[in-house]
Design a protein around this motif. Sequence first.
Motif, mmCIF file in Angstrom:
data_model
loop_
_atom_site.group_PDB
_atom_site.id
_atom_site.type_symbol
_atom_site.label_atom_id
_atom_site.label_comp_id
_atom_site.label_asym_id
_atom_site.label_seq_id
_atom_site.Cartn_x
_atom_site.Cartn_y
_atom_site.Cartn_z
ATOM 1 N N ALA A 96 0.778 -1.163 -0.207
ATOM 2 C CA ALA A 96 -0.150 0.083 -0.177
ATOM 3 C C ALA A 96 0.747 1.142 0.038
ATOM 4 N N GLY A 171 -8.644 -2.694 -1.680
ATOM 5 C CA GLY A 171 -7.521 -3.219 -1.013
ATOM 6 C C GLY A 171 -7.980 -3.438 0.620
ATOM 7 N N SER A 172 -8.609 -2.549 1.293
ATOM 8 C CA SER A 172 -9.279 -2.238 2.450
ATOM 9 C C SER A 172 -10.764 -3.065 2.445
#
Length: 270
Positions: A96, A171-172
């Motif tokens: 990230a 991603g999260s």
Amino acid sequence: MTQKVAVLGTGKIGEALLSGMIRGGWAPADLLVTARRQERAEELRTRYGVTPVSNQEAAKTADTLILTVKPQDMGVLLDELAPHVPADRLVISGAAGIPIAFFEDRLAAGTPVVRVMTNTPALVDEAMSVISAGSHATADHLAHAEEIFGAVGKTLRVPESQQDACTALSGSGPAYFFYLVEAMTDAGILLGLPRDKAHDLIVQSAIGAATMLRDSGEHPVRLRENVTSPAGTTINAIRELENHGVRAALIAALEAARDRSRELASGTKD
Ligand SMILES: NC(=O)C1=CN([C@@H]2O[C@H](COP(=O)(O)OP(=O)(O)OC[C@H]3O[C@@H](n4cnc5c(N)ncnc54)[C@H](O)[C@@H]3O)[C@@H](O)[C@H]2O)C=CC1
Ligand SMILES: O=C(O)[C@@H]1CCC=N1
């Protein structure tokens, strides 16, 4: 010629990718892994039949290096790797925040770099991975990254300027859905259901809703309207969600995740 792929720093995401590649037909003999602890390296060897090596060995022998350490550990890893990575090797970052320029500045001039943000549903071959090319990455490099991450789910090419936003969304993203399931299970308990039944009801509802979102071709608003009967139950719940600012909270939450991804850009902040 056989292409060797090395996964460096094989933690949760590295292992999810590794296991998916093997499910997808990669030969374990062509896969190298690195880990900080010897026990972890041996665990990966036993579990997948892959070969644990040092970071330096991976740098020297693999055609493609996939870096899956935490953003905060990337600087140290690159310092160790950079002198040993020939400039014709493909380097893929799964971290990230860290921009492609961070890698290009530290690796030999001309090294192709690809930045990827995947997510944990890689474990069940339902990942969403977004992929951006560095300045020396060719169409073949991008295609190779897509082949690797395609083994664990869907891939999408995005300009690097969108990576932080994608990190916040996909991603999260799984964490937000797990959080919702947790909260709705608590609601079920408040309403008098046993925890296991509440959990099963919500999980199956989530799977059903996700399948409709993916397969029906309908807009989410339309799908929600179909559940929301006039003077019925659902509209009462929706009113409470609006009263409690859940939509605004989600927008603010994803903005905060995007901002944190930007902050990690230097790769050195805690
Ligand atoms: N967990 C997630 O849902 C996602 C994580 N990512 C990214 O993936 C990366 C890894 O995240 P996780 O797998 O969650 O973390 P993790 O902590 O499970 O894995 C990182 C691994 O790297 C190892 N490591 C650190 N420095 C090393 C070195 N110099 N040499 C060898 N091994 C080293 C650590 O021991 C650890 O096992 C991060 O950059 C994160 O931003 C991306 C998408 C989703
Ligand atoms: O929380 C994190 O920083 C990582 C990146 C995206 C998902 N997990």
